[in-house]
Design a protein around this motif. Structure first.
Motif, PDB file in Angstrom:
ATOM      1  N   VAL A   1      -5.578   9.409   0.608  1.00 48.04           N
ATOM      2  CA  VAL A   1      -6.062   8.061   0.329  1.00 48.04           C
ATOM      3  C   VAL A   1      -4.956   7.037   0.576  1.00 48.04           C
ATOM      4  O   VAL A   1      -3.777   7.321   0.336  1.00 48.04           O
ATOM      5  CB  VAL A   1      -6.599   7.967  -1.123  1.00 48.04           C
ATOM      6  CG1 VAL A   1      -5.513   8.225  -2.136  1.00 48.04           C
ATOM      7  CG2 VAL A   1      -7.272   6.634  -1.386  1.00 48.04           C
TER       8      VAL A   1
ATOM      9  N   ASN B   1      -3.066  -2.662  -2.744  1.00 48.30           N
ATOM     10  CA  ASN B   1      -3.177  -3.709  -3.757  1.00 48.30           C
ATOM     11  C   ASN B   1      -2.885  -5.050  -3.113  1.00 48.30           C
ATOM     12  O   ASN B   1      -1.866  -5.196  -2.432  1.00 48.30           O
ATOM     13  CB  ASN B   1      -2.188  -3.474  -4.902  1.00 48.30           C
ATOM     14  CG  ASN B   1      -2.558  -2.273  -5.726  1.00 48.30           C
ATOM     15  OD1 ASN B   1      -3.624  -2.224  -6.308  1.00 48.30           O
ATOM     16  ND2 ASN B   1      -1.679  -1.293  -5.777  1.00 48.30           N
TER      17      ASN B   1
ATOM     18  N   SER C   1      -9.354   7.997   2.958  1.00 46.39           N
ATOM     19  CA  SER C   1     -10.236   7.041   2.297  1.00 46.39           C
ATOM     20  C   SER C   1      -9.367   5.856   1.885  1.00 46.39           C
ATOM     21  O   SER C   1      -8.146   5.964   1.828  1.00 46.39           O
ATOM     22  CB  SER C   1     -10.932   7.667   1.089  1.00 46.39           C
ATOM     23  OG  SER C   1     -10.000   8.063   0.128  1.00 46.39           O
ATOM     24  N   PHE C   2     -10.003   4.739   1.623  1.00 41.95           N
ATOM     25  CA  PHE C   2      -9.276   3.515   1.298  1.00 41.95           C
ATOM     26  C   PHE C   2      -9.672   3.055  -0.097  1.00 41.95           C
ATOM     27  O   PHE C   2     -10.853   2.850  -0.372  1.00 41.95           O
ATOM     28  CB  PHE C   2      -9.570   2.426   2.335  1.00 41.95           C
ATOM     29  CG  PHE C   2      -9.168   2.826   3.721  1.00 41.95           C
ATOM     30  CD1 PHE C   2      -7.851   2.736   4.129  1.00 41.95           C
ATOM     31  CD2 PHE C   2     -10.095   3.318   4.620  1.00 41.95           C
ATOM     32  CE1 PHE C   2      -7.464   3.122   5.399  1.00 41.95           C
ATOM     33  CE2 PHE C   2      -9.728   3.699   5.896  1.00 41.95           C
ATOM     34  CZ  PHE C   2      -8.409   3.606   6.290  1.00 41.95           C
ATOM     35  N   ASP C   3      -8.682   2.924  -0.956  1.00 40.75           N
ATOM     36  CA  ASP C   3      -8.878   2.441  -2.314  1.00 40.75           C
ATOM     37  C   ASP C   3      -8.205   1.071  -2.405  1.00 40.75           C
ATOM     38  O   ASP C   3      -6.985   0.978  -2.548  1.00 40.75           O
ATOM     39  CB  ASP C   3      -8.260   3.430  -3.303  1.00 40.75           C
ATOM     40  CG  ASP C   3      -8.442   3.010  -4.754  1.00 40.75           C
ATOM     41  OD1 ASP C   3      -9.148   2.008  -5.014  1.00 40.75           O
ATOM     42  OD2 ASP C   3      -7.861   3.678  -5.631  1.00 40.75           O
TER      43      ASP C   3
ATOM     44  N   GLU D   1     -12.355  -3.139   2.949  1.00 40.95           N
ATOM     45  CA  GLU D   1     -12.771  -1.746   3.099  1.00 40.95           C
ATOM     46  C   GLU D   1     -13.580  -1.565   4.376  1.00 40.95           C
ATOM     47  O   GLU D   1     -13.395  -0.577   5.100  1.00 40.95           O
ATOM     48  CB  GLU D   1     -13.564  -1.286   1.879  1.00 40.95           C
ATOM     49  CG  GLU D   1     -12.682  -1.079   0.654  1.00 40.95           C
ATOM     50  CD  GLU D   1     -13.447  -0.779  -0.619  1.00 40.95           C
ATOM     51  OE1 GLU D   1     -14.677  -1.012  -0.663  1.00 40.95           O
ATOM     52  OE2 GLU D   1     -12.808  -0.319  -1.588  1.00 40.95           O
TER      53      GLU D   1
ATOM     54  N   LYS E   1     -12.474  -7.338  -1.377  1.00 39.88           N
ATOM     55  CA  LYS E   1     -12.439  -5.863  -1.439  1.00 39.88           C
ATOM     56  C   LYS E   1     -13.443  -5.258  -0.463  1.00 39.88           C
ATOM     57  O   LYS E   1     -13.096  -4.395   0.349  1.00 39.88           O
ATOM     58  CB  LYS E   1     -12.728  -5.395  -2.865  1.00 39.88           C
ATOM     59  CG  LYS E   1     -12.805  -3.881  -3.031  1.00 39.88           C
ATOM     60  CD  LYS E   1     -13.142  -3.515  -4.462  1.00 39.88           C
ATOM     61  CE  LYS E   1     -13.449  -2.067  -4.658  1.00 39.88           C
ATOM     62  NZ  LYS E   1     -12.337  -1.167  -4.481  1.00 39.88           N
TER      63      LYS E   1
ATOM     64  N   LYS F   1      -3.874   3.715  -1.011  1.00 39.01           N
ATOM     65  CA  LYS F   1      -4.072   2.830  -2.164  1.00 39.01           C
ATOM     66  C   LYS F   1      -3.436   1.497  -1.822  1.00 39.01           C
ATOM     67  O   LYS F   1      -2.229   1.412  -1.623  1.00 39.01           O
ATOM     68  CB  LYS F   1      -3.434   3.420  -3.419  1.00 39.01           C
ATOM     69  CG  LYS F   1      -4.202   4.564  -4.011  1.00 39.01           C
ATOM     70  CD  LYS F   1      -3.727   4.818  -5.425  1.00 39.01           C
ATOM     71  CE  LYS F   1      -4.614   5.790  -6.129  1.00 39.01           C
ATOM     72  NZ  LYS F   1      -5.820   5.213  -6.652  1.00 39.01           N
TER      73      LYS F   1
ATOM     74  N   TYR G   1       0.829  -1.196   0.000  1.00 37.86           N
ATOM     75  CA  TYR G   1       0.000   0.000   0.000  1.00 37.86           C
ATOM     76  C   TYR G   1       0.867   1.251   0.000  1.00 37.86           C
ATOM     77  O   TYR G   1       2.041   1.214   0.352  1.00 37.86           O
ATOM     78  CB  TYR G   1      -0.967   0.018   1.183  1.00 37.86           C
ATOM     79  CG  TYR G   1      -0.296   0.127   2.528  1.00 37.86           C
ATOM     80  CD1 TYR G   1      -0.003   1.370   3.073  1.00 37.86           C
ATOM     81  CD2 TYR G   1       0.036  -0.997   3.267  1.00 37.86           C
ATOM     82  CE1 TYR G   1       0.613   1.484   4.308  1.00 37.86           C
ATOM     83  CE2 TYR G   1       0.638  -0.895   4.500  1.00 37.86           C
ATOM     84  CZ  TYR G   1       0.924   0.353   5.017  1.00 37.86           C
ATOM     85  OH  TYR G   1       1.530   0.457   6.235  1.00 37.86           O
TER      86      TYR G   1
ATOM     87  N   THR H   1      -7.643  -2.558  -4.151  1.00 41.08           N
ATOM     88  CA  THR H   1      -7.720  -3.330  -5.377  1.00 41.08           C
ATOM     89  C   THR H   1      -7.299  -4.761  -5.051  1.00 41.08           C
ATOM     90  O   THR H   1      -6.235  -4.966  -4.460  1.00 41.08           O
ATOM     91  CB  THR H   1      -6.779  -2.749  -6.456  1.00 41.08           C
ATOM     92  OG1 THR H   1      -7.119  -1.373  -6.662  1.00 41.08           O
ATOM     93  CG2 THR H   1      -6.907  -3.511  -7.762  1.00 41.08           C
TER      94      THR H   1
END
Length: 180
Positions: A83, A87, A164-166, A122, A118, A85, A73, A168
């Protein structure tokens, strides 16, 4: 900190929950078995977290045994809204299913499993954020990757509630198992 329990017969120890504690070792938040699995999935650097993932979507109801996880991340703060990010790459096999699964749809099953992970992650990350705990170490990463000032910790404390959390997730199902 792990929570140690016993079964009803008191002959087996069960360690599948955890407690997040503050600096004074007072309990701040208890993690369920699923949340401990989520924590291990995100933080495991060895690449081999073993857990079962239940997938219930549309006409499918199956369980994937995840045996390999890669996660990474970044904390991005140069946008309007900060954010994380994240993966994740997961590899596993289907253990059981309520109906016969076919090999040529493995990619579809993998996407369904990825959507489940996912959503689950989240939810877990926002749960930690709402309870003002950071067992994953986002704050430590933030402080370690920014120019150190005397106010760096205060910056993080203001930033964390706004993150925020993105997430993938790529799941690769390598086998549909051999049970029919």
């Amino acid at each position: 900190m792990p929570i140690i329990e016993t079964n009803e017969e008191k002959d087996k120890i069960i360690v599948n929950k955890a407690m997040i504690v503050d600096d004074n070792f007072k309990g701040k938040l208890e993690l369920t078995t699923e949340q401990v699995g989520d924590y291990n999935m995100i933080t495991n650097s060895m690449g081999s977290v073993k857990f079962e993932l239940g997938v219930q979507a549309e006409d499918y109801n199956f369980t994937v045994y995840i045996d390999k996880v890669k996660s990474k991340y970044k904390i991005i703060t140069n946008n309007n809204k900060p954010v994380v990010k994240m993966n994740l790459e997961l590899t596993g096999v289907v253990e059981e299913s309520t109906k016969r699964l076919v090999q040529h749809k493995t990619e579809e099953y993998s996407k369904l499993a990825g959507a489940v992970v996912k959503k689950r992650l989240e939810k877990f990350l926002t749960h930690l954020q709402k309870n003002e705990v950071d067992p994953i170490g986002f704050g430590l990463r933030y402080e370690a990757t920014r120019l150190h000032t005397e106010h760096i910790e205060d910056e993080w404390n203001k930033l964390y509630p706004e993150l925020s959390f993105d997430v993938t997730v790529h799941v690769k199902i390598t086998s549909l198992g051999s049970i029919e």
